[in-house]
Write an enzyme that holds these catalytic residues in place. Structure first.
Site, PDB file in Angstrom:
ATOM      1  N   GLU A 199       0.827  -1.203   0.000  1.00  0.00           N
ATOM      2  CA  GLU A 199       0.000   0.000   0.000  1.00  0.00           C
ATOM      3  C   GLU A 199       0.864   1.257   0.000  1.00  0.00           C
ATOM      4  O   GLU A 199       1.612   1.502   0.952  1.00  0.00           O
ATOM      5  CB  GLU A 199      -0.917   0.023   1.220  1.00  0.00           C
ATOM      6  CG  GLU A 199      -1.822   1.244   1.251  1.00  0.00           C
ATOM      7  CD  GLU A 199      -2.713   1.306   2.479  1.00  0.00           C
ATOM      8  OE1 GLU A 199      -3.674   2.088   2.458  1.00  0.00           O
ATOM      9  OE2 GLU A 199      -2.445   0.580   3.455  1.00  0.00           O
ATOM     10  N   GLU A 247       2.762  10.012   6.684  1.00  0.00           N
ATOM     11  CA  GLU A 247       2.775   8.760   7.432  1.00  0.00           C
ATOM     12  C   GLU A 247       4.082   7.991   7.276  1.00  0.00           C
ATOM     13  O   GLU A 247       4.497   7.277   8.191  1.00  0.00           O
ATOM     14  CB  GLU A 247       1.584   7.892   7.012  1.00  0.00           C
ATOM     15  CG  GLU A 247       0.248   8.551   7.339  1.00  0.00           C
ATOM     16  CD  GLU A 247      -0.929   7.620   7.167  1.00  0.00           C
ATOM     17  OE1 GLU A 247      -0.747   6.393   7.231  1.00  0.00           O
ATOM     18  OE2 GLU A 247      -2.047   8.130   6.975  1.00  0.00           O
ATOM     19  N   ASP A 277      -5.363   3.506  -1.969  1.00  0.00           N
ATOM     20  CA  ASP A 277      -6.238   4.142  -0.985  1.00  0.00           C
ATOM     21  C   ASP A 277      -6.570   5.543  -1.476  1.00  0.00           C
ATOM     22  O   ASP A 277      -5.678   6.361  -1.710  1.00  0.00           O
ATOM     23  CB  ASP A 277      -5.517   4.182   0.368  1.00  0.00           C
ATOM     24  CG  ASP A 277      -6.354   4.738   1.503  1.00  0.00           C
ATOM     25  OD1 ASP A 277      -6.941   5.828   1.323  1.00  0.00           O
ATOM     26  OD2 ASP A 277      -6.411   4.101   2.569  1.00  0.00           O
ATOM     27  N   HIS A 318      -4.958   8.533   0.532  1.00  0.00           N
ATOM     28  CA  HIS A 318      -3.540   8.760   0.250  1.00  0.00           C
ATOM     29  C   HIS A 318      -3.340   9.279  -1.168  1.00  0.00           C
ATOM     30  O   HIS A 318      -2.511  10.172  -1.401  1.00  0.00           O
ATOM     31  CB  HIS A 318      -2.746   7.469   0.445  1.00  0.00           C
ATOM     32  CG  HIS A 318      -2.786   6.936   1.834  1.00  0.00           C
ATOM     33  ND1 HIS A 318      -2.365   7.651   2.926  1.00  0.00           N
ATOM     34  CD2 HIS A 318      -3.202   5.725   2.314  1.00  0.00           C
ATOM     35  CE1 HIS A 318      -2.518   6.927   4.023  1.00  0.00           C
ATOM     36  NE2 HIS A 318      -3.033   5.759   3.676  1.00  0.00           N
ATOM     37  N   HIS A 361      -8.838   0.722  -0.905  1.00  0.00           N
ATOM     38  CA  HIS A 361      -9.379   1.383   0.284  1.00  0.00           C
ATOM     39  C   HIS A 361     -10.092   2.661  -0.151  1.00  0.00           C
ATOM     40  O   HIS A 361      -9.548   3.433  -0.951  1.00  0.00           O
ATOM     41  CB  HIS A 361      -8.268   1.755   1.262  1.00  0.00           C
ATOM     42  CG  HIS A 361      -7.891   0.662   2.197  1.00  0.00           C
ATOM     43  ND1 HIS A 361      -6.778   0.737   3.017  1.00  0.00           N
ATOM     44  CD2 HIS A 361      -8.467  -0.535   2.472  1.00  0.00           C
ATOM     45  CE1 HIS A 361      -6.689  -0.375   3.735  1.00  0.00           C
ATOM     46  NE2 HIS A 361      -7.701  -1.159   3.413  1.00  0.00           N
ATOM     47  N   ARG A 397     -10.938  11.855   5.348  1.00  0.00           N
ATOM     48  CA  ARG A 397     -10.825  10.542   5.978  1.00  0.00           C
ATOM     49  C   ARG A 397     -12.146  10.061   6.571  1.00  0.00           C
ATOM     50  O   ARG A 397     -12.219   9.020   7.189  1.00  0.00           O
ATOM     51  CB  ARG A 397      -9.740  10.546   7.051  1.00  0.00           C
ATOM     52  CG  ARG A 397      -8.865   9.315   7.270  1.00  0.00           C
ATOM     53  CD  ARG A 397      -8.836   8.263   6.245  1.00  0.00           C
ATOM     54  NE  ARG A 397      -7.515   7.665   6.101  1.00  0.00           N
ATOM     55  CZ  ARG A 397      -7.268   6.622   5.339  1.00  0.00           C
ATOM     56  NH1 ARG A 397      -8.235   6.035   4.670  1.00  0.00           N
ATOM     57  NH2 ARG A 397      -6.058   6.145   5.228  1.00  0.00           N
ATOM     58  N   GLU A 425     -11.819   2.352   4.890  1.00  0.00           N
ATOM     59  CA  GLU A 425     -10.895   2.559   6.002  1.00  0.00           C
ATOM     60  C   GLU A 425     -11.023   4.022   6.397  1.00  0.00           C
ATOM     61  O   GLU A 425     -10.387   4.893   5.806  1.00  0.00           O
ATOM     62  CB  GLU A 425      -9.460   2.216   5.606  1.00  0.00           C
ATOM     63  CG  GLU A 425      -8.507   2.246   6.793  1.00  0.00           C
ATOM     64  CD  GLU A 425      -7.066   2.014   6.406  1.00  0.00           C
ATOM     65  OE1 GLU A 425      -6.390   1.218   7.074  1.00  0.00           O
ATOM     66  OE2 GLU A 425      -6.604   2.646   5.431  1.00  0.00           O
TER      67      GLU A 425
END
Length: 267
Positions: free
Chosen positions: A150, A156, A182, A185, A208, A214, A243
């Site tokens: 991922e 992060e 994702d 991201h 995701h 988020r 997520e």
């Protein structure tokens, strides 16, 4: 395409799942109408595969993937400066593979890869991630399990932020290593979310979904009609797995996710 949502199979494995017991999360997912529940797990040796299978089976749900990121908070990563911690990360991933073989799931390699700034520096850290990924991939191949690498945003980790970087790493790591992309991201790192989806389509095995803030899809500014349409046109038939931050509370977040995405899967 099918819909799933991340749940904590071990307590507080990720803040991007409702802070409720697994049994409650699974029941809620079934009630709302999801097809599967992705499991975030600390140490998989603390779970009984048979019990997990019974729980999910009783509600007619699948387990598309297993999350591994909690290991980083324990000091384990594929790029840790200490060799013993790197070996610990490999062992932890192999334990996830063993559980995945029982559940018919993918294994996610996200933050467990670590950060170059933890001490090794970019070049050596990348070498260690490749070596660790190859070892786990070989083990996983013997168990009939596939890994998902991922790409994560720059806030992060400083390793593998873009879909292109992760695609190159996945192809170097083994034929049974694909991508988990994702939308949260990608909104930070990709010049074009849909462009990156098309370019990496051959290796995207799991997705995701989270909106720009988020929260659940539909709570931010991402165009999920365009995203889902691009995935469909690219031949993607896997899961869209939420997520997300469970705001304002779990049931509302579960319901909002399905209400926003389900119509897009049939349009």
């Amino acid at each position: 395409m099918k819909l799933s949502i991340v749940a904590n199979a071990t307590p507080k494995a990720t803040p991007l799942a409702a802070d409720i017991p697994l049994e409650e999360a699974v029941r809620l997912a079934a009630e709302v109408g999801f097809d599967g529940v992705e499991l975030a797990i600390g140490d998989p040796k603390g779970l009984d595969p048979a019990s997990v299978k019974r729980l999910l089976g009783a509600h007619g749900l699948e387990v598309p993937a297993l999350g591994t990121g909690a290991a980083y908070a324990e000091g384990l990563s594929l790029s840790h400066p200490e060799a013993a911690r790197r070996e610990g990360a490999v062992s932890r991933l192999k334990a996830h593979v063993d559980l995945a073989a029982e559940l018919g799931a993918y294994v996610i390699v996200g933050l467990i890869r670590g950060r170059a700034k933890d001490g090794l520096g970019p070049e050596r850290a990348t070498e260690c991630v490749v070596a660790g990924m190859r070892e786990v991939a070989r083990y996983a191949a013997g168990r009939g399990v596939k890994l998902l690498l991922e790409p994560l945003n720059r806030f992060e980790t400083d390793l593998l932020n873009t879909v292109g970087d992760a695609l190159a790493m996945a192809e170097a790591a083994g034929d049974n290593v694909g991508l988990l992309v994702d939308t949260f991201h990608m909104n930070i790192e990709e010049p074009s979310i849909t462009g990156s989806l098309r370019e990496a389509a051959r290796r995207i095995w799991h997705v995701h979904v989270a909106d720009s803030n988020r929260w659940a899809p539909g709570c931010g500014h991402l165009d999920f009609r365009e995203i889902v349409g691009t995935l469909r046109d690219s031949g993607y038939q896997g899961y869209l797995s939420a997520e997300i931050l469970h705001k304002p509370e779990a049931r509302a977040a579960y319901a909002r996710t399905r209400e926003h995405l389900a119509p897009l899967l049939i349009s």
